[in-house]
Design a protein around this motif. Structure first.
Motif, short mmCIF file in Angstrom:
data_model
loop_
_atom_site.label_atom_id
_atom_site.label_comp_id
_atom_site.label_asym_id
_atom_site.label_seq_id
_atom_site.Cartn_x
_atom_site.Cartn_y
_atom_site.Cartn_z
N SER A 399 -11.00 4.21 -3.17
CA SER A 399 -9.90 3.03 -3.05
C SER A 399 -8.57 3.81 -2.55
CB SER A 399 -9.32 2.67 -4.55
OG SER A 399 -8.26 1.69 -4.44
N ARG A 400 -8.09 5.07 -2.79
CA ARG A 400 -6.87 5.65 -2.23
C ARG A 400 -7.01 5.76 -0.64
NH1 ARG A 400 -6.24 10.34 -6.62
NH2 ARG A 400 -5.49 9.13 -8.37
N GLU A 403 -6.58 2.41 0.99
CA GLU A 403 -5.21 2.07 0.77
C GLU A 403 -4.45 2.81 1.90
OE1 GLU A 403 -1.44 2.06 -2.28
OE2 GLU A 403 -3.41 2.90 -3.00
N SER A 404 -4.86 3.91 2.16
CA SER A 404 -4.19 4.86 2.85
C SER A 404 -4.23 4.26 4.40
CB SER A 404 -4.49 6.31 2.94
OG SER A 404 -3.79 7.09 3.98
N GLN A 407 -2.57 1.06 5.14
CA GLN A 407 -1.25 1.20 5.29
C GLN A 407 -0.92 1.77 6.72
OE1 GLN A 407 1.44 0.19 3.42
NE2 GLN A 407 2.78 0.71 4.91
N PRO A 500 1.77 -4.98 1.75
CA PRO A 500 0.40 -5.07 1.58
C PRO A 500 0.49 -4.97 -0.34
CG PRO A 500 1.26 -2.85 2.00
CD PRO A 500 2.42 -3.74 2.42
N GLU A 502 -0.15 -4.83 -3.80
CA GLU A 502 -0.02 -3.43 -4.73
C GLU A 502 -1.55 -3.21 -5.43
OE1 GLU A 502 2.65 -3.94 -7.74
OE2 GLU A 502 4.58 -3.80 -6.41
N THR A 503 -1.90 -2.25 -5.54
CA THR A 503 -3.01 -1.89 -5.90
C THR A 503 -3.19 -1.97 -7.47
OG1 THR A 503 -3.26 -0.01 -4.31
CG2 THR A 503 -4.66 0.09 -6.20
#
Length: 511
Positions: A399-400, A403-404, A407, A500, A502-503
């Motif tokens: 997931s991280r 997300e990176s 972005q 984006p 938010e997680t």
């Protein structure tokens, strides 16, 4: 009486001369006593000065006569003196006081007898043959049908008329004539310049470049044809990039140019025959080849038609080819209902056999075993919990990363959008307004012509710092209420990049 004489020594009363006076008197006496003379002898030393003057000796078995030919006289010599050649020289006898010598100013050189000419010719032939100018491998093939033929000959003789007449009868071609002297002192130089001149013509120029050169002259004596035996002519013919035919003299006459040319013709008329084929013969040949082609094509088609008929007779009929497959289809169709019935019966028996083993007691025992296994798993949750934790960590790491990556993708798109916005602002019409131009609007439409502006009730002119509402003088009368001013243009704002999402927070594990 002796008192009247200063020096009474005998012989002292003769006149005195200066050196120049006595040299001049000797020169006048020599030139007046001999004048123009002809001298026969063998050529000795030959020397050509850098100034262009020619110095050589004519000798016999006892004496030597110095000879001089000035630069302006060399070009008019019919034969250039060569060492060892027996000649008859003609000129004026004179004296050179600067060295107390006399010499013969020669303005004409002739070979002494035909034998000497033949000896000189053989000498030149051996020299040129040793250089490889007569080698067959250096001779170029003649073009089969030249478009342009260059002829080097006299324009007033019968030779050029014979060549043109023969070309017209056989195959008319374009002819370029380079007029030259075909005998005399200037013959060799003019023929050499003509050959070199034809080679210097460029393809596609104002004057077409010949595809073939013919050097022609009628018959004559050895002396008349001697210009074509000169070395300068032979070397010019050898250096020609254009194929060359020599047609000098009759069939029995031979000159040096015949040996270096690409083809020798016995007569000028024969040279024209070698240059082009006969048009009527070519047409007849083409008709013959066309008839042969037609006959060959017809024969080939007939042969293949007969072969096809023979093969067709050996093939079976189309109906016979389908009889076997049709019979097999009928046989299979007759067996199909019985095969379906038999298949259903076999599957029904198999189902009965399987269903016989399915009893409630067996199902209850299977459920009990699975329940006991589940209870055993609940009593030892550590391995399961550890596996779930590892999977949760992997999901969190993934997931991280997603997300990176998202972005970074958004940042790249934002930079691309900013670059396009800067390009749009530099190429848009707003930058043009800053230089003193304006845009005329009719509502949301740009007006570019006066007729369109006259039909609109209200206009809006956009300048660099804003808009100004105007009414055209030719506009129809419209009530003020109907004249709705257009909304002022607002500068387009740059779209803000979307943030984006938010997680979502980690909700923990359900296990």
């Amino acid at each position: 009486m002796s008192d009247l004489i200063d020096n009474p020594t005998p012989g002292q009363n003769m006149p005195e001369y200066t050196v120049s006076e006595i040299s001049g008197e000797i020169k006048r006496t020599l030139e007046g006593g001999f004048g123009r003379v002809r001298v026969r002898g063998e050529v000795g030393r030959v020397f050509r000065a850098r100034s262009g003057h020619l110095y050589f000796d004519v000798k016999d078995d006892r004496n030597v006569l110095a000879c001089t030919t000035w630069k302006g006289q060399v070009a008019s010599l019919s034969v250039e003196p060569e060492e060892g050649l027996e000649v008859v020289v003609t000129g004026r006898l004179t004296a050179f006081g600067g060295q107390s010598k006399y010499n013969l100013n020669v303005d004409e050189v002739a070979v002494a007898g035909q034998g000497a000419l033949m000896a000189l010719l053989e000498k030149r032939k051996k020299q040129l043959a040793a250089e490889g100018l007569f080698a067959p491998e250096r001779k170029k093939p003649l073009p089969y049908l030249p478009q342009v033929i260059g002829v080097v000959t006299s324009p007033s003789g019968a030779v050029i008329r014979d060549i043109l007449h023969r070309l017209h009868d056989r195959f008319p071609r374009k002819v370029l004539i380079w007029p030259v002297a075909v005998q005399g002192a200037s013959c060799a130089a003019e023929v050499a310049r003509a050959i070199a001149g034809f080679n210097q013509l460029q393809p596609g120029g104002a004057l077409p470049r010949p595809d073939l050169i013919i050097v022609a002259r009628g018959g004559g004596s050895v002396e008349d044809l001697w210009g074509f035996n000169e070395e300068i002519v032979a070397r010019a013919a050898a250096a020609s990039d254009i194929p060359l035919i020599s047609a000098v003299g009759h069939e029995t006459d031979t000159t040096l140019i015949d040996f270096v040319s690409d083809m020798r013709a016995p007569t000028p008329t024969a040279a024209a025959e070698l240059a082009v084929p006969v048009r009527l013969e070519l047409m007849a040949w083409a008709d013959t080849m066309g008839a042969r082609l037609t006959r060959a094509t017809t024969a080939a088609l007939a042969q293949r038609r007969q072969r096809l008929g023979d093969l067709a007779r050996a093939l079976p009929r189309g109906e016979a080819l389908l009889d076997g497959p049709r019979q097999r289809l009928d046989w299979i169709a007759d067996r199909l209902p019985l095969a379906l019935t038999s298949g259903v019966q076999r599957r029904r028996v198999a189902l009965s056999e399987v269903a016989g083993g399915l009893r409630p007691s067996a199902l209850r025992a299977l459920v009990a075993r699975r329940r006991d296994r589940l209870s055993a798993v609940r009593l030892t949750p550590a391995p399961v919990t550890r596996e779930i934790a590892q999977k949760r960590d992997a999901i969190t790491t993934l997931s991280r990363r997603l997300e990176s990556a998202g972005q970074q993708r958004i940042d790249r798109l934002r930079q691309h959008l900013d670059a396009r916005a800067r390009l749009l602002s530099s190429l848009g019409y707003q930058a043009t307004l800053d230089r003193g131009y304006a845009v005329v609007w009719a509502g949301d439409t740009v007006v570019t012509r006066r007729d369109e502006a006259a039909q609109v009730a209200a206009l809006s002119i956009q300048f660099a710092d804003g808009r100004l509402d105007v009414v055209p003088t030719d506009a129809p009368d419209v009530p003020p209420a109907a004249q709705t001013p257009p909304a002022p243009a607002t500068p387009r704002k740059r779209a803000k990049p979307q943030t984006p999402p938010e997680t979502p927070p980690d909700q923990g594990s359900l296990f």
